[in-house]
Design a protein around this motif. Structure first.
Motif, PDB file in Angstrom:
ATOM      1  N   LYS A 200     -54.177  45.047  77.441  1.00 23.94           N
ATOM      2  CA  LYS A 200     -53.263  46.192  77.318  1.00 23.94           C
ATOM      3  C   LYS A 200     -52.434  46.142  76.039  1.00 23.94           C
ATOM      4  CE  LYS A 200     -49.770  48.869  79.785  1.00 23.94           C
ATOM      5  NZ  LYS A 200     -48.956  48.979  81.020  1.00 23.94           N
ATOM      6  N   PRO A 201     -51.887  44.964  75.635  1.00 23.49           N
ATOM      7  CA  PRO A 201     -51.149  44.938  74.358  1.00 23.49           C
ATOM      8  C   PRO A 201     -52.016  45.340  73.169  1.00 23.49           C
ATOM      9  CG  PRO A 201     -50.665  42.980  75.658  1.00 23.49           C
ATOM     10  CD  PRO A 201     -51.793  43.672  76.340  1.00 23.49           C
ATOM     11  N   LEU A 202     -53.299  44.970  73.213  1.00 24.83           N
ATOM     12  CA  LEU A 202     -54.203  45.319  72.123  1.00 24.83           C
ATOM     13  C   LEU A 202     -54.472  46.823  72.118  1.00 24.83           C
ATOM     14  CD1 LEU A 202     -55.589  43.596  69.943  1.00 24.83           C
ATOM     15  CD2 LEU A 202     -57.655  43.656  71.325  1.00 24.83           C
ATOM     16  N   VAL A 203     -54.622  47.409  73.303  1.00 31.79           N
ATOM     17  CA  VAL A 203     -54.808  48.859  73.398  1.00 31.79           C
ATOM     18  C   VAL A 203     -53.573  49.583  72.855  1.00 31.79           C
ATOM     19  CG1 VAL A 203     -55.102  50.789  74.993  1.00 31.79           C
ATOM     20  CG2 VAL A 203     -56.394  48.686  75.355  1.00 31.79           C
ATOM     21  N   GLU A 204     -52.398  49.085  73.207  1.00 31.19           N
ATOM     22  CA  GLU A 204     -51.160  49.705  72.719  1.00 31.19           C
ATOM     23  C   GLU A 204     -51.043  49.570  71.199  1.00 31.19           C
ATOM     24  OE1 GLU A 204     -48.396  47.572  75.118  1.00 31.19           O
ATOM     25  OE2 GLU A 204     -48.396  49.095  76.718  1.00 31.19           O
ATOM     26  N   GLU A 205     -51.453  48.407  70.666  1.00 29.90           N
ATOM     27  CA  GLU A 205     -51.426  48.216  69.218  1.00 29.90           C
ATOM     28  C   GLU A 205     -52.381  49.186  68.529  1.00 29.90           C
ATOM     29  OE1 GLU A 205     -53.039  45.133  65.898  1.00 29.90           O
ATOM     30  OE2 GLU A 205     -52.366  44.249  67.786  1.00 29.90           O
ATOM     31  N   LEU A 206     -53.566  49.373  69.117  1.00 30.06           N
ATOM     32  CA  LEU A 206     -54.532  50.295  68.535  1.00 30.06           C
ATOM     33  C   LEU A 206     -53.991  51.726  68.565  1.00 30.06           C
ATOM     34  CD1 LEU A 206     -57.260  50.895  67.301  1.00 30.06           C
ATOM     35  CD2 LEU A 206     -58.284  50.812  69.581  1.00 30.06           C
ATOM     36  N   LEU A 207     -53.338  52.098  69.645  1.00 30.78           N
ATOM     37  CA  LEU A 207     -52.738  53.425  69.723  1.00 30.78           C
ATOM     38  C   LEU A 207     -51.678  53.618  68.636  1.00 30.78           C
ATOM     39  CD1 LEU A 207     -52.306  54.046  73.561  1.00 30.78           C
ATOM     40  CD2 LEU A 207     -53.563  55.489  71.972  1.00 30.78           C
ATOM     41  N   SER A 208     -50.822  52.601  68.452  1.00 28.97           N
ATOM     42  CA  SER A 208     -49.788  52.682  67.415  1.00 28.97           C
ATOM     43  C   SER A 208     -50.411  52.787  66.040  1.00 28.97           C
ATOM     44  CB  SER A 208     -48.874  51.450  67.495  1.00 28.97           C
ATOM     45  OG  SER A 208     -48.200  51.392  68.721  1.00 28.97           O
ATOM     46  N   TYR A 209     -51.485  52.019  65.829  1.00 28.40           N
ATOM     47  CA  TYR A 209     -52.171  52.044  64.535  1.00 28.40           C
ATOM     48  C   TYR A 209     -52.780  53.416  64.260  1.00 28.40           C
ATOM     49  CZ  TYR A 209     -55.864  51.035  61.124  1.00 28.40           C
ATOM     50  OH  TYR A 209     -56.700  51.071  60.042  1.00 28.40           O
ATOM     51  N   ILE A 210     -53.394  54.024  65.280  1.00 24.22           N
ATOM     52  CA  ILE A 210     -54.001  55.351  65.118  1.00 24.22           C
ATOM     53  C   ILE A 210     -52.954  56.394  64.730  1.00 24.22           C
ATOM     54  CG2 ILE A 210     -55.183  57.226  66.358  1.00 24.22           C
ATOM     55  CD1 ILE A 210     -56.558  55.030  68.042  1.00 24.22           C
ATOM     56  N   LYS A 211     -51.751  56.236  65.270  1.00 22.23           N
ATOM     57  CA  LYS A 211     -50.684  57.211  64.994  1.00 22.23           C
ATOM     58  C   LYS A 211     -49.952  56.924  63.679  1.00 22.23           C
ATOM     59  CE  LYS A 211     -49.890  57.786  69.949  1.00 22.23           C
ATOM     60  NZ  LYS A 211     -48.949  57.525  71.063  1.00 22.23           N
ATOM     61  N   SER A 212     -50.186  55.752  63.086  1.00 21.83           N
ATOM     62  CA  SER A 212     -49.452  55.368  61.885  1.00 21.83           C
ATOM     63  C   SER A 212     -50.055  55.989  60.625  1.00 21.83           C
ATOM     64  CB  SER A 212     -49.444  53.840  61.743  1.00 21.83           C
ATOM     65  OG  SER A 212     -50.728  53.376  61.356  1.00 21.83           O
ATOM     66  N   ASP A 213     -49.276  55.899  59.529  1.00 21.13           N
ATOM     67  CA  ASP A 213     -49.763  56.398  58.235  1.00 21.13           C
ATOM     68  C   ASP A 213     -50.864  55.518  57.674  1.00 21.13           C
ATOM     69  OD1 ASP A 213     -47.966  58.480  58.318  1.00 21.13           O
ATOM     70  OD2 ASP A 213     -46.404  57.390  57.228  1.00 21.13           O
ATOM     71  N   GLU A 214     -50.939  54.267  58.168  1.00 20.26           N
ATOM     72  CA  GLU A 214     -51.960  53.342  57.663  1.00 20.26           C
ATOM     73  C   GLU A 214     -53.355  53.707  58.152  1.00 20.26           C
ATOM     74  OE1 GLU A 214     -51.234  49.218  58.211  1.00 20.26           O
ATOM     75  OE2 GLU A 214     -49.090  49.371  57.784  1.00 20.26           O
ATOM     76  N   PHE A 215     -53.421  54.454  59.242  1.00 18.12           N
ATOM     77  CA  PHE A 215     -54.731  54.761  59.840  1.00 18.12           C
ATOM     78  C   PHE A 215     -55.451  55.824  59.025  1.00 18.12           C
ATOM     79  CE2 PHE A 215     -57.443  57.209  62.784  1.00 18.12           C
ATOM     80  CZ  PHE A 215     -58.274  56.195  63.192  1.00 18.12           C
ATOM     81  N   HIS A 216     -56.577  55.416  58.451  1.00 16.13           N
ATOM     82  CA  HIS A 216     -57.419  56.374  57.743  1.00 16.13           C
ATOM     83  C   HIS A 216     -58.882  56.049  58.017  1.00 16.13           C
ATOM     84  CE1 HIS A 216     -57.823  53.043  54.911  1.00 16.13           C
ATOM     85  NE2 HIS A 216     -56.514  53.047  54.778  1.00 16.13           N
ATOM     86  N   ASP A 217     -59.109  55.411  59.168  1.00 15.51           N
ATOM     87  CA  ASP A 217     -60.470  55.039  59.542  1.00 15.51           C
ATOM     88  C   ASP A 217     -61.176  56.245  60.141  1.00 15.51           C
ATOM     89  OD1 ASP A 217     -59.607  52.603  58.853  1.00 15.51           O
ATOM     90  OD2 ASP A 217     -59.785  51.674  60.820  1.00 15.51           O
ATOM     91  N   GLY A 218     -62.348  56.538  59.659  1.00 13.47           N
ATOM     92  CA  GLY A 218     -63.166  57.583  60.248  1.00 13.47           C
ATOM     93  C   GLY A 218     -64.308  56.968  61.009  1.00 13.47           C
ATOM     94  N   ILE A 219     -64.668  57.553  62.122  1.00 13.98           N
ATOM     95  CA  ILE A 219     -65.784  57.042  62.892  1.00 13.98           C
ATOM     96  C   ILE A 219     -67.103  57.505  62.287  1.00 13.98           C
ATOM     97  CG2 ILE A 219     -66.921  57.163  65.128  1.00 13.98           C
ATOM     98  CD1 ILE A 219     -64.518  55.359  65.067  1.00 13.98           C
ATOM     99  N   GLU A 220     -67.119  58.707  61.765  1.00  6.79           N
ATOM    100  CA  GLU A 220     -68.362  59.249  61.199  1.00  6.79           C
ATOM    101  C   GLU A 220     -68.025  60.008  59.931  1.00  6.79           C
ATOM    102  OE1 GLU A 220     -72.205  59.174  61.123  1.00  6.79           O
ATOM    103  OE2 GLU A 220     -71.244  58.616  62.989  1.00  6.79           O
ATOM    104  N   PRO A 221     -68.324  59.572  58.767  1.00  5.91           N
ATOM    105  CA  PRO A 221     -69.145  58.405  58.492  1.00  5.91           C
ATOM    106  C   PRO A 221     -68.401  57.084  58.524  1.00  5.91           C
ATOM    107  CG  PRO A 221     -68.550  59.471  56.448  1.00  5.91           C
ATOM    108  CD  PRO A 221     -67.988  60.326  57.552  1.00  5.91           C
ATOM    109  N   GLY A 222     -67.071  57.070  58.311  1.00  6.97           N
ATOM    110  CA  GLY A 222     -66.316  55.829  58.381  1.00  6.97           C
ATOM    111  C   GLY A 222     -66.352  55.054  57.081  1.00  6.97           C
TER     112      GLY A 222
END
Length: 793
Positions: A454-476
């Protein structure tokens, strides 16, 4: 057609998970009845300690409500115990005099707490901690008592002790070993954890054996074997469990410590399966949820008649679920021989990291205080990745990134219990607008079992909402070192005429001038495919067919004898034994696809070992090669295998020098009798009348059987289709993309168009032949034409 009758003994996490998997495979195959000794429906036993600690409630433990059983037409019998299995009549008999017939039976009876038979052990206030009722009794008893003793300093004992502290009791943990969690932690880690728990109010009595309990009707004190006394008005027994195998043993099934099962979870009676804590597989009994779910997946596919790879065992990992403590342990930390141990202790931060390597691969690790890297380390251990000494030091250093999960690969597992990847969570969040970990759990099952991620899921959620997140799944993006996708990197390499990794870093503005563990091997592969004459990273060395090897990152070499169709001669085995004895080869490994790997060879011994073996070798790393396997003979089958064997040898010969983005297995049925029983491979070739069926993508995720790609009328056409498919995979797959992932991305219709188009097929066959020949010798740049990759034809 009448449904088969399936009876499941055990309404716990393993039994119901099997049923869930079975319904996914074939919802109409069975008429299902489930029996559970407890009065409750299926619930999450792992979270009982969270209830005791006040972090959850009993009402929130239920996994499957009554409507789920009704919706799937499952007959569920709670508070009813199966007393007997009649193998002769294929029936079970319950304590309510119910007799139920079965065609297939699953035993998922779990385990029973070990309760020492000691004087005074029947007194009031001495309780176990295993079920919801146990949990209720403990909470009720805590209202009457002041001092508690927990017998057992393992995971469950410590979590129970923390719960009693939260209930306001003075708690002592009694453990017979020198350190707590002695099966998971070394001395340093155990001492750090003990100090943390003592600061929270927990007391410890180590190296103590309980001799008897004293008191009137209710327990009042423990008397240890050395004469020491401890006052306590509540005692919790958490000293381990024993498999519930009595029912199986009484009906004649083979048992040892648990119920003996094969690689498909079948008992000594092929109609009866066993799974979970009651099952013993290859001498091991697993008590953690991830191995149990692995077993359920194999069992469900097999009982439904699906092709499924055999269960090979699971990596054991443990996470302590106590607020304020971060402890994670995985793998084998105490194995002797050919191991190297690296540790890092930060006294100020109260963090400790230990990684044990065997043959430069992670054999086990433990973390105290900082768990940022535990998912990444688990992934590397599962993939058996090799590390240089420099990389080992890099792994040892704790991550200081605000979002460590940003460097985790998309295919990395966030929730190991339910095999939920980082990619799956990002896709779910993006597609459904998920905001909380609870919403992610409901959508993907991540953190829905043990809750440890659960802490890892919460961290991933925070990362997705942050300005640092620019990962694309397709093409990525290719990795965190660049904003470019793999396709864009390839295009830039070809347009700008870049010829080595250093130029890529400099010209394309790499953030990390030395790259990372993701992009460096990917770039070597891309350059080898796209740049004529590129010699790669020097991992493959080649002088001639009988004199080549793969150089490992630790400077040693691996020799891989070529084996056609997975069949090896006695003569080669004898030569391997001779070389191993004469030159002390440290490791000879047998891969699951039948390859023999001679590992850890020093450079000065290469020539001598080559001369002894005097056989064709493969200079391609195991993880990036093609394996062609021939299905074994079938009992009572008199069919000739010559045609299939010859095809397997020809295919292996045409692909043996090709480097691929990921390992690729091709399985060929020996005859028509084997077409429904083959082990699962990336590509499967099955005999069908006078022709051959080609299936693709059978080993990806939960899909255990591939999709029909084509039916070829002759052996020649079959080989051409397979070879063109292999070459197209080489040219258009992303680095480390599995064939299943690639096939899903390309689409089955497009792949059929490629293999059926004679002109395209011939182009690919010529390229394959040219690349195979080019891999055997160094070619001048002028002799090869560029191959444009990662583009659909």
């Amino acid at each position: 057609m009448a449904k088969e009758k399936l009876v499941v003994i055990g309404n716990g996490m393993a039994g119901v998970r099997c049923v869930e998997e079975i319904i996914q495979h074939d919802p109409d195959r069975f008429s299902i009845s489930i029996f559970g000794s407890e009065k409750y429906l299926n619930y999450n036993r792992i979270l009982l300690s969270s209830v005791l600690q006040g972090n959850s409630s009993i009402e929130h433990l239920t996994i499957r409500q009554s409507d789920w059983y009704a919706r799937n037409h499952i007959n569920v019998f709670t508070n009813e115990t199966v007393m007997d299995i009649d193998i002769a009549r294929n029936t079970i008999h319950t304590n309510k005099n119910r007799i139920v017939p079965f065609d297939k039976l699953i035993i998922a009876t779990g385990s029973t707490p070990i309760v020492p038979s000691l004087p005074g052990g029947s007194k009031e206030g001495i309780l176990k901690f295993r079920t919801i009722e146990d949990c209720r009794q403990i909470m009720n008893a805590s209202e009457k008592g002041r001092t508690a003793a927990v017998i057992g300093g393992g995971l469950l004992g410590l979590e129970a002790a923390q719960g009693l502290i939260q209930l306001g009791m003075d708690v002592h943990v009694v453990h017979n070993a020198e350190r707590i969690m002695n099966k998971q932690l070394d001395d340093k880690a155990a001492k750090l954890l003990q100090n943390l728990l003592e600061a929270q109010g927990m007391n410890f009595l180590l190296k103590r054996e309980t001799g008897r309990f004293e008191g009137k009707e209710r327990v009042e004190k423990l008397i240890f074997t050395d004469g020491l006394e401890l006052e306590a008005d509540l005692v919790i027994i958490a000293a381990g469990v024993t498999p519930n195998s009595k029912l199986a043993k009484s009906c004649g099934l083979k048992t040892n410590r648990g119920i003996l099962v094969n690689d498909f979870m079948q008992t000594s009676n092929s109609a009866i399966y066993a799974v979970g804590e009651c099952a013993e597989h290859r001498g091991k009994i697993y008590g953690l949820v991830k191995p149990l779910y692995d077993q359920c997946k194999i069992l469900a596919a097999h009982i439904c008649g699906k092709d499924v790879p055999p269960y090979q065992g699971s990596i054991i990992s443990s996470k302590l679920k106590i607020s304020g403590t971060n402890v994670f342990s995985a793998g084998n930390l105490f194995e002797k021989g050919f191991t190297q141990t690296m540790t890092l202790y930060d006294e100020d931060e109260k963090t400790y990291k230990k990684i044990v390597y065997k043959h430069n691969k992670i054999a086990g690790f433990l973390l105290v205080g900082d768990l940022n890297s535990h998912v990444r380390l688990m992934d590397m251990m599962a993939r058996k990745k090799k590390f240089s000494d420099e990389e080992k030091l890099f792994l040892l250093n704790s991550s200081r990134e605000e979002y460590p999960i940003s460097s985790m690969a998309y295919t990395g597992i966030v929730c190991s219990c339910n095999s939920v990847t980082k990619k799956a969570i990002i896709e779910a969040v993006s597609a459904n607008g998920l905001e909380t970990a609870e919403e992610v759990k409901n959508c993907t099952k991540a953190s829905g079992t043990c809750g440890g991620c659960k802490p890892l899921v919460e961290e991933l959620l925070s990362y997705i909402k942050s300005d640092e997140f620019h990962d694309g799944i397709e093409p990525g993006t290719l990795c965190s070192c660049t904003n470019l996708s793999e396709e864009e990197v390839i295009e830039e390499i070809q347009l700008r005429g870049l010829i080595n990794v250093t130029e890529v870093f400099a010209v394309l503005g790499w953030r990390n001038q030395n790259g990372c563990r993701v992009c460096v091997p990917a770039l070597h592969y891309i350059l080898r495919m796209a740049v004529p004459g590129y010699e790669g990273d020097g991992q493959s060395i080649f002088y001639k067919d009988t004199h080549n090897a793969v150089k490992e990152e630790d400077g040693t070499f691996t020799i891989i004898p070529q084996i056609y169709g997975g069949e090896v001669s006695g003569g080669l085995l004898k030569k391997i034994g001779e070389a191993a004895e004469q030159y002390s080869i440290p490791e000879i490994a047998l891969s699951h696809d039948g390859r023999i790997l001679l590992k850890g060879i020093m450079q000065e011994n290469l020539t001598a070992i080559w001369d002894i073996l005097n056989t064709k070798l493969i200079p391609i790393p195991f993880d990036n090669a093609v394996s062609v396997l021939l299905q074994a003979d079938f009992k009572g089958c008199g069919c000739t295998r010559d045609s299939s064997r010859n095809m397997a040898e020809r295919l292996q010969g045409k692909s043996e020098y090709l480097l691929l983005p990921n390992r690729l297995e091709i399985g060929i049925a020996a005859c028509v009798h084997g077409k429904n029983s083959m082990a699962v491979h990336d590509i499967e070739v099955k005999v069908q009348g006078q022709g051959w069926e080609i299936y693709i993508g059978g080993t990806g995720g939960s899909q255990l059987r591939g999709e029909l790609l084509a039916i070829a009328s002759t052996e020649e056409e079959t080989e051409e289709m397979l070879c063109s498919l292999v070459q197209y995979f080489r040219e258009s797959a992303r680095y480390q993309e599995t064939l299943k992932e690639w096939a899903d991305r390309m689409g089955i219709i497009h792949l059929r168009e490629v293999v059926f188009d004679l002109d395209l097929r011939n182009i690919l066959l010529r390229r394959l032949e040219k690349d195979s020949a080019g891999s055997r010798r160094r070619l001048p740049v002028t002799e090869r034409e560029p191959v444009y990759i990662n583009r659909r034809i």
